[in-house]
Write a protein that holds these residues in place. Structure first.
Motif, short mmCIF file in Angstrom:
data_model
loop_
_atom_site.label_atom_id
_atom_site.label_comp_id
_atom_site.label_asym_id
_atom_site.label_seq_id
_atom_site.Cartn_x
_atom_site.Cartn_y
_atom_site.Cartn_z
N GLY A 209 0.83 -1.14 -0.02
CA GLY A 209 -0.12 -0.07 -0.11
C GLY A 209 0.99 1.42 0.10
N ARG A 210 0.37 2.34 -0.66
CA ARG A 210 0.92 3.46 -0.64
C ARG A 210 -0.13 4.54 -0.29
N ARG A 211 0.46 5.38 0.58
CA ARG A 211 -0.29 6.64 1.17
C ARG A 211 0.25 7.99 0.53
N ALA A 212 -1.01 8.92 0.24
CA ALA A 212 -0.75 10.11 -0.25
C ALA A 212 0.17 10.76 0.42
N ASN A 213 1.36 11.46 -0.19
CA ASN A 213 2.26 12.50 0.36
C ASN A 213 3.07 11.57 1.23
N VAL A 214 3.19 10.41 1.04
CA VAL A 214 4.28 9.47 2.00
C VAL A 214 5.20 8.71 1.34
N ASP A 215 6.18 8.76 1.36
CA ASP A 215 7.33 7.80 0.40
C ASP A 215 7.30 6.55 0.98
N GLN A 216 6.97 6.26 2.11
CA GLN A 216 6.98 4.86 2.68
C GLN A 216 6.12 3.97 2.06
N VAL A 217 6.52 2.78 1.90
CA VAL A 217 5.65 1.61 1.36
C VAL A 217 5.17 0.69 2.18
N ASP A 218 3.90 0.53 2.69
CA ASP A 218 3.48 -0.14 3.60
C ASP A 218 3.27 -1.71 3.00
N GLN A 219 4.11 -2.66 3.52
CA GLN A 219 3.94 -3.98 2.76
C GLN A 219 3.89 -5.07 3.97
N PHE A 220 2.97 -6.01 3.43
CA PHE A 220 2.78 -7.06 4.45
C PHE A 220 2.91 -8.35 3.63
N GLU A 221 2.85 -9.59 4.41
CA GLU A 221 3.01 -10.77 3.72
C GLU A 221 2.37 -11.55 4.71
N LEU A 222 1.07 -12.28 4.07
CA LEU A 222 0.40 -13.15 4.61
C LEU A 222 0.28 -14.61 4.04
N SER A 223 0.59 -15.35 4.84
CA SER A 223 0.61 -16.83 4.61
C SER A 223 -0.62 -17.49 5.17
N LEU A 224 -1.32 -18.46 4.52
CA LEU A 224 -2.16 -19.42 5.10
C LEU A 224 -2.10 -20.73 4.57
N VAL A 225 -2.19 -21.80 5.27
CA VAL A 225 -1.52 -23.20 4.83
C VAL A 225 -2.86 -24.05 5.67
N VAL A 226 -3.37 -25.00 4.75
CA VAL A 226 -4.35 -25.80 5.43
C VAL A 226 -3.90 -27.10 4.67
N ASP A 227 -3.80 -28.20 5.61
CA ASP A 227 -3.45 -29.57 5.30
C ASP A 227 -4.51 -30.57 5.83
N ASP A 228 -4.92 -31.42 5.00
CA ASP A 228 -5.84 -32.48 5.22
C ASP A 228 -5.21 -33.86 5.07
N ASP A 229 -4.11 -34.26 5.57
CA ASP A 229 -3.33 -35.43 5.07
C ASP A 229 -3.79 -36.53 6.14
N VAL A 230 -3.01 -37.52 6.06
CA VAL A 230 -3.19 -38.87 7.03
C VAL A 230 -3.15 -38.30 8.43
N GLY A 231 -2.56 -37.56 8.92
CA GLY A 231 -2.31 -36.89 10.36
C GLY A 231 -3.52 -36.29 10.78
N GLY A 232 -4.52 -35.91 9.81
CA GLY A 232 -5.60 -35.05 10.18
C GLY A 232 -5.54 -33.42 9.63
N PRO A 233 -6.25 -32.76 9.97
CA PRO A 233 -6.30 -31.30 9.28
C PRO A 233 -5.25 -30.59 10.42
N ALA A 234 -4.65 -29.48 9.49
CA ALA A 234 -3.59 -28.58 10.14
C ALA A 234 -4.04 -27.32 9.53
#
Length: 993
Positions: free
Chosen positions: A245-270
């Motif tokens: 994201g970029r804000r008006a009149n602000v040089d700073q860049v707002d950056q976020f990383e989002l990670s979502l992992v869902v597994d449903d293998d033999v051991g059950g959901p995680a």
């Protein structure tokens, strides 16, 4: 043979009919009719399109328009390549899905036109409205990993070759972020058993908004990976997103990383969720199956500060803060039963970014420990320990035993109901935190201390003060004055909440200082659930009125050396607001030792639903054997731009001297206003110069009916009645009348009219009539310690007029014309200061007579005769009994009073005269300078004595009275009439040879 031929013909006909249906099924009009009929039963779903083409290996829809609720989707062409015939076997083998130039628009509560919409206006861009648009409808069941597993199990065998979806999204009135639009692209594919599907989602949103803190552009790039566990289920799903994201009149860049992992293998959901900024992980949540415990367990951790959260919230202004901590949590497979525990540490400052008055709080810091469980519909908290510190420790909240809350039944359960549940200790709550809310008042005090304890009762939860809340050294000032200083306040409170309602108690609020108590208050109020519109409050109070002089605002104005105020009250809030109160003032003693009457008030005031006010206020004032009973009734009704107020004042008996206690508060107010430190007071009441009378906005009739009104001199007025009528342009007093127990009666009719034209806005007029009124008791009001200057019954008629700019000028500018008569009485106006003659005259005359006889000295005998005559005249002048009195009194608007046609007649004397009273501002009329000229004529005994003194003329008048040789003048005041000229006349007569 014929039969075989018939069978063949039938089979051929059947094949022909089937072929015909197959041919018809691929005709676009027939396909559109079938699809329309199939979707006709879908609630809140409107699907329209121009054409649909279904081929064995593809489906093409033109001008697709889908609307459901606030969301509308439009696409020029949607084309899907897939074997249509496999759909019959619940197999979706999507080889290619293409849709470009489509639009999605979200606008809650909008009336969406049937025609193509105009391009949305560009404004603040934000993904938050899109998240709102996807919010689950009210009542939807909670999503757990079991639900996620259900979602990952597909009802059909699915494979996807390639997807290419490119279009735009827009939203309006969608919450934070206001309006916005974005370009969206979704591409990828290769999803099938044994091969991972890769999808890319790119969103670019932009907008214009004022202020440097608001996001103007936001780019989202997400990489989605799906792995099929089988043709009917997904075993692995992961989303890795970058938000820039970029804000008006602000040089700073707002950056976020989002990670979502869902597994449903033999051991059950995680599940694993991570949100990071460019520096650190902000939120890290993991949850995985514990097969041995048959539950899901994991860890959580947060580390947030102003910079990270402000960026995450698209530049929303936030206070400076830093919060961090973590713990563990576990749950069953549906997430309906869960446990969580952990610790958090926090620090926060600059709270004025949320609300300016919070700037006084400064920096807060502390930590919190907690542990709890949710099981079905119940919530159990086993650990809760929160500290709040500022520059010094402020408060500490501790849970003393585990507590279970029945969320559906609102039950509260504990293992030991007899023991406290929690303790909230105020270690030093700064009183200065309240200062911004009180401006322009100034408040200061020592930090507030005390203990609140929570208990569980059979019906709910109760909170009480185990140690009273104490506010010591309280100081309150405002408008250049100090109202309280070094005052101590102790507050005992309690509150209880149950299924049936709630109640709050002020067990005792005590206000005092180091010397003693000023006042105390106890009250309790509550609300029952079954009475949805009813709230009640009852209480009692007491105050030491003699202690009020210790308040700085009354310093040096001690009025009482003793006195108590006690009362009870009840307040009800329902279809009307009702206040009932009993108030008693007892034991009042002035500083000079004079006792004052006791006052008892037992009344009720109601505020009705239509805004009207009704009051019923009986008042009893007791002084020894004297009892005054009055009742004030009033109803005030809102009317146009003002009020219609009708009322009455009635009672069997009232003592005027005792009623003066009701004016004590106004006397105190006057003393305060006279203080040199008092700021100038501007009255909000109109004075007539604004084009409105002082009674503007009020109309009505006020009636008076009092059986006996006893004046301070003992005179009793009986059957006192009168009506006061207020209209928009005048105030009228009609029929005011009373009988006097000593004989006589009086009446008054008058009015004050208002006209906005001209400089003199108010015109007043009144007529007063008195018939046979005994004057001595009235005059004793002004001269209580001396014999009244006049005794007798008086008849009078007075006309009063006054034309002024403001009401406070009425008395000073009143013009009066009055005629006064009396049929007999005593006049003490001409008493002379010749005490040496009055006291010794007879003795001197007797001695003089003896000397004359013994010596033959005629001059001694003559002198003795004169002394005896002076003594007799002085005695007669001091008490003049008359048969008739007439007087005309005229007061000019400028203030001077003219006395004319004065005549006092008896068989032995006659007085004729005239004069004036010279006006002096701000001086009572009986203390203004008096100047009267009198002509005295005498007969009988007085004539004989004055003849001896050679003070009478020789020729009598027409009635046979002999005039005094000269007129005499009276001066002084009405309160003390000066007779110096008569005294000099008598003295010269005595000294004359």
């Amino acid at each position: 043979m014929k039969r075989r031929r018939g069978i063949l013909i039938g089979i051929g006909a059947t094949i022909g009919v089937v072929a015909l249906f197959v041919v018809l099924a691929f005709l676009p009009p027939i396909q559109k009719w079938i699809v329309t009929r199939a979707l006709a039963g879908q609630p809140d779903l409107v699907v329209e399109f121009d054409a649909i083409a279904v081929r064995p290996s593809s489906i093409t829809i033109e001008a697709l328009d889908v609307q459901q609720g606030a969301v509308r989707f439009r696409a020029p062409v949607v084309k899907a390549d897939l074997p249509v015939w496999k759909l019959l076997g619940k197999t979706v083998q999507l080889e290619r899905l293409v849709a470009t130039d489509w639009t999605v628009h979200y606008e809650p509560m909008s009336e969406m036109a049937e025609t193509a919409p105009v391009s949305p206006r560009v404004a603040t861009a934000s993904l938050i409205p899109m998240l709102f648009a996807q919010a689950a409808p009210t009542g939807q069941s909670e999503v757990g990993l079991a639900q996620i597993r259900e979602w990952m199990t597909l009802p059909v065998a699915l494979s996807i070759g390639h997807v290419d979806l490119r279009g735009s999204a827009s939203w309006r009135n969608a919450g934070p972020g206001a309006d916005g639009q974005a370009q969206v692209a979704i591409s990828g594919g290769n999803l099938g058993v044994g091969r991972p599907g890769q999808f890319a989602v790119d969103v670019s949103a932009a907008g214009d908004a004022a202020g440097a803190s608001v996001i103007r552009s936001l780019d989202v790039h997400a990489q989605i990976e799906l792995v099929m566990q089988s043709a009917h289920s997904i075993g692995h799903a992961s989303i890795k997103s970058t938000l820039t994201g970029r804000r008006a009149n602000v040089d700073q860049v707002d950056q976020f990383e989002l990670s979502l992992v869902v597994d449903d293998d033999v051991g059950g959901p995680a599940l694993n969720f991570v949100l990071s900024d460019q520096v650190q992980r902000l939120v890290d949540v993991s949850l995985a199956a514990d097969l041995e415990a048959d539950l899901l367990a994991g860890n959580w951790r947060v580390q947030l500060n102003t910079t990270s959260l402000q960026s995450l919230m698209l530049g929303t202004p936030l206070p400076q803060f830093d919060v961090g901590g973590g713990g563990t949590w576990s749950a069953d497979w549906t997430l309906s039963d869960a446990e969580i525990e952990g610790e958090l540490a926090y620090a926060v400052s600059e709270l004025d970014s949320l609300m300016p008055p919070l700037a006084s709080i400064g920096e807060l810091k502390g930590d919190a420990k907690f542990a709890g469980q949710r099981k079905g519909g119940d919530l159990r908290v086993t650990v809760l320990d929160v500290t709040v510190d500022g520059a010094a420790p402020v408060a500490h909240l501790r849970l003393l035993q585990g507590v279970e809350l029945g969320m559906e039944t609102f039950e509260v359960r504990v293992a030991s109901p007899e023991n406290p549940v929690f303790d909230l200790e105020f270690l030093g709550l700064p009183a200065s935190w309240t200062q911004p809310w009180l401006e322009p008042w100034v408040l200061d005090a020592h930090p507030i201390r005390g203990h609140l304890t929570g208990l569980v009762t059979p019906h709910g939860v109760r909170v009480v003060t185990s140690e009273p809340l104490r506010i010591d050294g309280l100081m309150v000032a405002g408008e250049g004055r100090t109202y309280l200083d070094e005052v101590d306040v102790a507050i005992g409170v309690g509150a209880e909440v149950t299924n049936e309602g709630w109640q709050i108690e002020l067990d005792r609020v005590e206000i005092g200082d180091a010397t003693g108590m000023y006042a105390a208050l106890s009250a309790r109020g509550g609300h029952l659930t079954r009475d949805s519109d009813v709230m009640k409050l009852v209480g009692s109070f007491e105050a030491d009125l003699a202690a009020l002089h210790r308040l700085p605002i009354l310093e040096g104005q001690a009025l009482l050396q003793a006195g108590r105020l006690r009362g009870e009250f009840g307040l009800g809030l329902e279809d009307r607001v009702s206040l009932a109160a009993t108030l008693g003032i007892t034991g009042l003693v002035m500083v000079d030792g004079e006792p004052l009457p006791d006052v008892q008030l037992d009344g009720r005031v109601d505020l009705l639903g239509d805004g009207a006010i009704e009051a019923h206020l009986p008042i009893r004032i007791t002084q020894g054997e004297r009892v005054s009973d009055l009742t004030l009734n009033m109803r005030a009704q809102p009317e146009n731009d003002g009020w219609r107020a009708d009322g009455s004042l009635s009672g069997p008996r009232a003592y005027v001297a005792d009623l003066q206690i009701l004016g004590a508060p106004f006397a105190i107010s006057e003393n305060q206003d006279d203080s040199p430190t008092s700021p100038p007071v501007t009255s909000p009441v109109p004075d007539g110069t604004s084009g409105q009378p002082v009674w503007s906005g009020v109309t009505g009739i006020f009636k008076t009916a009092i059986g006996q009104l006893i004046l301070p001199n003992g005179m009793t007025l009986e059957d006192v009645r009168g009506d006061l009528t207020v209209t928009p342009d005048r105030v009228e007093m009609t029929g005011l009348s009373a009988d006097v127990t000593s004989g006589g009666s009086f009446g008054l009719d008058g009015q004050i009219a208002f006209s906005p034209d001209g400089a003199d806005a108010y015109a007043a007029g009144a007529r007063i009539k008195a018939q046979g009124v005994e004057m001595a008791p009235l005059l004793r009001i002004f001269q209580p310690d001396t014999a009244p200057v006049f005794e007798g019954k008086l008849n009078a008629t007075a006309d009063i007029t006054s034309v002024v700019a403001t009401l406070d000028q009425l008395a000073d500018h009143a013009a009066v014309s009055a005629q006064v008569t009396s049929a007999g009485g005593v006049l003490r106006a001409l008493g002379v200061q010749v005490e040496q003659y009055i006291q010794t005259g007879k003795t001197v005359a007797a001695i003089g007579g003896l000397l004359a006889m013994a010596t033959g000295n005629s001059r001694a005998a003559d002198y003795a005769t004169k002394v005896q005559a002076v003594t007799a005249v002085a005695e007669q002048l001091s008490v003049l009994a008359f048969d008739q009195l007439n007087l005309e009194v005229t007061r000019a608007a400028a203030g001077d009073v003219t006395l004319s046609d004065l005549s006092v007649i008896s068989p032995g004397f006659r007085l004729l005269g005239s004069g004036r009273i010279n006006y002096q501002p701000e001086t009572p009329v009986w203390l203004q300078p008096l100047a009267v000229s009198l002509q005295l004529s005498a007969r009988e005994k007085m004539a004989t004595d004055l003849t001896t003194l050679r003070l009478l003329r020789a020729e009598p008048d027409a009635l046979g009275y002999l005039p005094l040789v000269q007129s005499v003048k009276l001066d002084g005041t009405l309160a003390k009439i000066g007779t110096a000229e008569i005294e000099r006349l008598l003295t010269r007569a005595l000294q004359r040879p």
